[in-house]
Design a protein around this motif. Sequence first.
Motif, short mmCIF file in Angstrom:
data_model
loop_
_atom_site.label_atom_id
_atom_site.label_comp_id
_atom_site.label_asym_id
_atom_site.label_seq_id
_atom_site.Cartn_x
_atom_site.Cartn_y
_atom_site.Cartn_z
N PRO A 28 2.01 0.14 -3.72
CA PRO A 28 0.58 -0.07 -3.55
C PRO A 28 0.10 -1.29 -4.35
N VAL A 29 -0.53 -2.23 -3.67
CA VAL A 29 -1.03 -3.43 -4.33
C VAL A 29 -2.09 -3.01 -5.36
N GLY A 30 -1.93 -3.48 -6.60
CA GLY A 30 -2.87 -3.09 -7.65
C GLY A 30 -2.41 -1.86 -8.42
N GLY A 31 -1.26 -1.30 -8.05
CA GLY A 31 -0.69 -0.19 -8.83
C GLY A 31 -1.02 1.18 -8.28
N TYR A 32 -0.21 2.16 -8.70
CA TYR A 32 -0.41 3.54 -8.23
C TYR A 32 -1.68 4.16 -8.82
N THR A 33 -2.03 3.75 -10.05
CA THR A 33 -3.20 4.36 -10.69
C THR A 33 -4.45 4.13 -9.83
N LYS A 34 -4.55 2.90 -9.28
CA LYS A 34 -5.70 2.56 -8.44
C LYS A 34 -5.70 3.45 -7.18
N MET A 35 -4.51 3.67 -6.63
CA MET A 35 -4.41 4.51 -5.43
C MET A 35 -4.88 5.95 -5.73
N VAL A 36 -4.41 6.48 -6.85
CA VAL A 36 -4.78 7.87 -7.20
C VAL A 36 -6.28 7.93 -7.55
N ALA A 37 -6.80 6.87 -8.18
CA ALA A 37 -8.25 6.85 -8.48
C ALA A 37 -9.03 6.95 -7.17
N GLY A 38 -8.55 6.31 -6.13
CA GLY A 38 -9.20 6.38 -4.82
C GLY A 38 -9.21 7.80 -4.29
N MET A 39 -8.10 8.51 -4.49
CA MET A 39 -8.04 9.90 -4.02
C MET A 39 -9.01 10.80 -4.80
N LEU A 40 -9.20 10.46 -6.08
CA LEU A 40 -10.03 11.30 -6.95
C LEU A 40 -11.51 10.91 -6.91
N ARG A 63 2.56 10.61 9.12
CA ARG A 63 1.27 11.16 8.69
C ARG A 63 1.01 10.84 7.21
N VAL A 64 2.06 10.99 6.38
CA VAL A 64 1.91 10.70 4.94
C VAL A 64 1.70 9.20 4.73
N TRP A 65 2.41 8.38 5.48
CA TRP A 65 2.27 6.93 5.36
C TRP A 65 0.83 6.51 5.69
N GLU A 66 0.30 7.06 6.77
CA GLU A 66 -1.09 6.71 7.14
C GLU A 66 -2.06 7.24 6.09
N TYR A 67 -1.74 8.39 5.51
CA TYR A 67 -2.61 9.00 4.50
C TYR A 67 -2.70 8.07 3.27
N VAL A 68 -1.54 7.66 2.74
CA VAL A 68 -1.59 6.83 1.51
C VAL A 68 -2.20 5.46 1.79
N ASN A 69 -2.05 4.98 3.01
CA ASN A 69 -2.62 3.68 3.35
C ASN A 69 -4.15 3.70 3.40
N ARG A 70 -4.71 4.90 3.38
CA ARG A 70 -6.19 4.97 3.31
C ARG A 70 -6.68 4.67 1.90
N PHE A 71 -5.79 4.81 0.93
CA PHE A 71 -6.21 4.64 -0.46
C PHE A 71 -5.63 3.40 -1.12
N ALA A 72 -4.73 2.72 -0.44
CA ALA A 72 -4.12 1.52 -1.02
C ALA A 72 -3.55 0.66 0.09
N GLU A 73 -3.48 -0.63 -0.21
CA GLU A 73 -2.76 -1.52 0.71
C GLU A 73 -1.34 -1.59 0.17
N PHE A 74 -0.35 -1.39 1.01
CA PHE A 74 1.03 -1.43 0.55
C PHE A 74 1.65 -2.80 0.84
N ASN A 75 2.42 -3.30 -0.13
CA ASN A 75 3.05 -4.61 0.08
C ASN A 75 4.40 -4.43 0.78
N ARG A 76 5.14 -5.53 0.93
CA ARG A 76 6.37 -5.48 1.71
C ARG A 76 7.62 -5.26 0.83
N PHE A 77 7.43 -4.73 -0.37
CA PHE A 77 8.58 -4.53 -1.27
C PHE A 77 9.65 -3.66 -0.61
N THR A 78 10.89 -4.10 -0.73
CA THR A 78 12.04 -3.35 -0.22
C THR A 78 13.00 -3.18 -1.38
#
Length: 366
Positions: free
Chosen positions: A192-204, A66-81
């Motif tokens: 998150p591609v483009g950084g976490y700040t962009k993801m949080v900006a999407g949430m806000l 549920r959390v993974w799907e939630y964050v994916n609404r605000f950012a595209e995640f890359n394949r970093f391991t």
Amino acid sequence: MNHYDYLIVGAGLYGAVFAQEAKKAGKTALVVDKRPQIAGNVYTQEMEGIHVHVYGAHIFHTNNKRVWEYVNRFAEFNRFTNSPVANYHGELYSLPFNMYTFNKMWGVVTPQEAEQKIEEQRRAAGITEPKNLEEQAISLVGTDIYEKLVKGYTEKQWGRPCRELPAFIIKRLPVRLTFDNNYFNALYQGIPVGGYTKMVAGMLEGTEVRLNTDYLEQKTELDKLADKVIYTGPVDAYFGYRLGALEYRSVRFETEVLDMPNFQGNAAVNYTDRETPWTRIIEHKWFEFGTQPKTVISREYSSEWKPGDEPYYPVNDEKNGALYAQYKALADKEEHVIFGGRLGEYKYYDMDAVIASALAMCEKEL
Ligand code: FAD
């Protein structure tokens, strides 16, 4: 003057998730943060085209769909391991401890040989009831791995000899008899591609945010603006430290731009010897497979925390646990305030856990 349903103190993940959910529920909210930027401790700042993790490296990993799907609404995640490398006086080892580590350490080739080697060292140490962290580590992985990969790093991190640290800090040490270099055992992982700040900006998005605004300095005026407060700052600060200050373990970061495309070939290298003063070097571009001509690195130094320093890790001991319980009792009496997040609950939360906690609270509250 506008009046809001909620005043959200802190534009970190907890506050941003609450703002997003409040908006969806048709409520109005004002977010304030004392820092000059949003995103709290997951803030990423662009330097030389690279997203630098300013408050420490952040790798998103979770088993919570549920959390993974939630964050994916605000950012595209890359394949970093996350596949950190350990550097012990120039000898490089894979982390977590896996077949690459054992091959380098002992020249063993098969999982059976590796298992036998660990067992031999465990038995030779003859520890039945570990009394401290050193004995616990040796009884789990033997002396070689302890000496080269655990001891120095742990002592730098905690600022004390392993013999003086309690055994419970390392209940388990991950030992893998495979060649899997993935540090986390999580179903989902990425940056998150483009950084976490962009993801949080999407949430806000769609919520009013006031930066450089310290709630505690303007509490009386700000409280008048909303019916309820969601407070994600330090719980002891809220009460004016009247019972004393909760302690933290701190980290100091030394960040440098280097005029070269590749400094260490990996996002994280842990320095596991005692002599190197830093615990890790992070090379930020590798979180996003960067191709920039320059690179940005951060050396991390673990340090004792003094009041006024940036709080990072809550100290998980009896004294601080008891003090927090007293603050929690005061917090529970504040009728119009909800305390949440890593500082509001004095609790180490991974990002997925803080999001899950905020979502659970939204379900109750909104
Ligand atoms: P924060 O992000 O701290 O947000 C709180 C906000 O409140 C801040 O912006 C602060 O400025 C603001 N604030 C405080 N007081 C006031 C005030 N008086 N007035 C106004 N604003 C105020 N998690 C992972 O999943 N993976 C990782 O790899 C990982 N790495 C980490 C590395 C480090 C060094 C640390 C310390 C944590 C790491 N985490 C990681 C955990 C992650 O940082 C947290 O889960 C997350 O930041 C918690 O969000 P939060 O909203 O609770 O708190």
